[in-house]
Scaffold this motif. Sequence first.
Motif, PDB file in Angstrom:
ATOM      1  N   TYR A  24       0.833  -1.197   0.000  1.00 21.32           N
ATOM      2  CA  TYR A  24       0.000   0.000   0.000  1.00 21.32           C
ATOM      3  C   TYR A  24       0.871   1.252   0.000  1.00 21.32           C
ATOM      4  O   TYR A  24       0.719   2.124   0.831  1.00 21.32           O
ATOM      5  CB  TYR A  24      -0.932  -0.020   1.216  1.00 21.32           C
ATOM      6  CG  TYR A  24      -2.012   1.023   1.159  1.00 21.32           C
ATOM      7  CD1 TYR A  24      -3.092   0.873   0.303  1.00 21.32           C
ATOM      8  CD2 TYR A  24      -1.950   2.151   1.948  1.00 21.32           C
ATOM      9  CE1 TYR A  24      -4.086   1.830   0.241  1.00 21.32           C
ATOM     10  CE2 TYR A  24      -2.946   3.118   1.895  1.00 21.32           C
ATOM     11  CZ  TYR A  24      -4.003   2.947   1.042  1.00 21.32           C
ATOM     12  OH  TYR A  24      -4.985   3.891   0.986  1.00 21.32           O
ATOM     13  N   ARG A  31      -3.311  -2.888  -5.661  1.00 24.82           N
ATOM     14  CA  ARG A  31      -4.598  -3.397  -5.169  1.00 24.82           C
ATOM     15  C   ARG A  31      -4.839  -4.853  -5.537  1.00 24.82           C
ATOM     16  O   ARG A  31      -5.613  -5.533  -4.876  1.00 24.82           O
ATOM     17  CB  ARG A  31      -5.749  -2.550  -5.724  1.00 24.82           C
ATOM     18  CG  ARG A  31      -5.678  -1.108  -5.358  1.00 24.82           C
ATOM     19  CD  ARG A  31      -5.798  -0.946  -3.864  1.00 24.82           C
ATOM     20  NE  ARG A  31      -5.701   0.459  -3.507  1.00 24.82           N
ATOM     21  CZ  ARG A  31      -6.265   0.979  -2.459  1.00 24.82           C
ATOM     22  NH1 ARG A  31      -6.938   0.228  -1.645  1.00 24.82           N
ATOM     23  NH2 ARG A  31      -6.119   2.254  -2.201  1.00 24.82           N
ATOM     24  N   THR A  90      -3.656   1.899  -8.145  1.00 24.03           N
ATOM     25  CA  THR A  90      -4.577   3.021  -8.022  1.00 24.03           C
ATOM     26  C   THR A  90      -4.450   3.998  -9.180  1.00 24.03           C
ATOM     27  O   THR A  90      -5.141   5.010  -9.208  1.00 24.03           O
ATOM     28  CB  THR A  90      -4.351   3.766  -6.698  1.00 24.03           C
ATOM     29  OG1 THR A  90      -2.977   4.159  -6.623  1.00 24.03           O
ATOM     30  CG2 THR A  90      -4.714   2.901  -5.505  1.00 24.03           C
ATOM     31  N   HIS A 107      -9.217  -2.741  -8.832  1.00 24.63           N
ATOM     32  CA  HIS A 107      -9.376  -3.401  -7.543  1.00 24.63           C
ATOM     33  C   HIS A 107      -9.160  -4.904  -7.592  1.00 24.63           C
ATOM     34  O   HIS A 107      -8.743  -5.511  -6.606  1.00 24.63           O
ATOM     35  CB  HIS A 107     -10.776  -3.138  -6.974  1.00 24.63           C
ATOM     36  CG  HIS A 107     -10.979  -1.718  -6.566  1.00 24.63           C
ATOM     37  ND1 HIS A 107     -10.498  -1.207  -5.396  1.00 24.63           N
ATOM     38  CD2 HIS A 107     -11.607  -0.691  -7.189  1.00 24.63           C
ATOM     39  CE1 HIS A 107     -10.814   0.061  -5.288  1.00 24.63           C
ATOM     40  NE2 HIS A 107     -11.499   0.412  -6.384  1.00 24.63           N
TER      41      HIS A 107
END
Length: 80
Positions: free
Chosen positions: A4, A31, A46, A72
Amino acid sequence: MGTYGGGLNVIEDGRVKVVDVARGLPANEVRSVLVDREGAAWVGTTNGLARLEGERVRTWGTADGLPGSTVHSLQLGPDG
């Protein structure tokens, strides 16, 4: 392994190799990750999609037809 904020961590020969924006990834927030039948890694970030095959990174974003910038999830289709 997707992170992340630190890109993608790939274990090769017992060492961790980081693939991030500096190495061609569209974003450092990963993701989703999927390895296809050819051994290439597809990485949803992202800021678009990337395909990693060895040292080569190919990317796609909204300018290439993605409906949004964040990917996603990924799924391998029946035709590969």
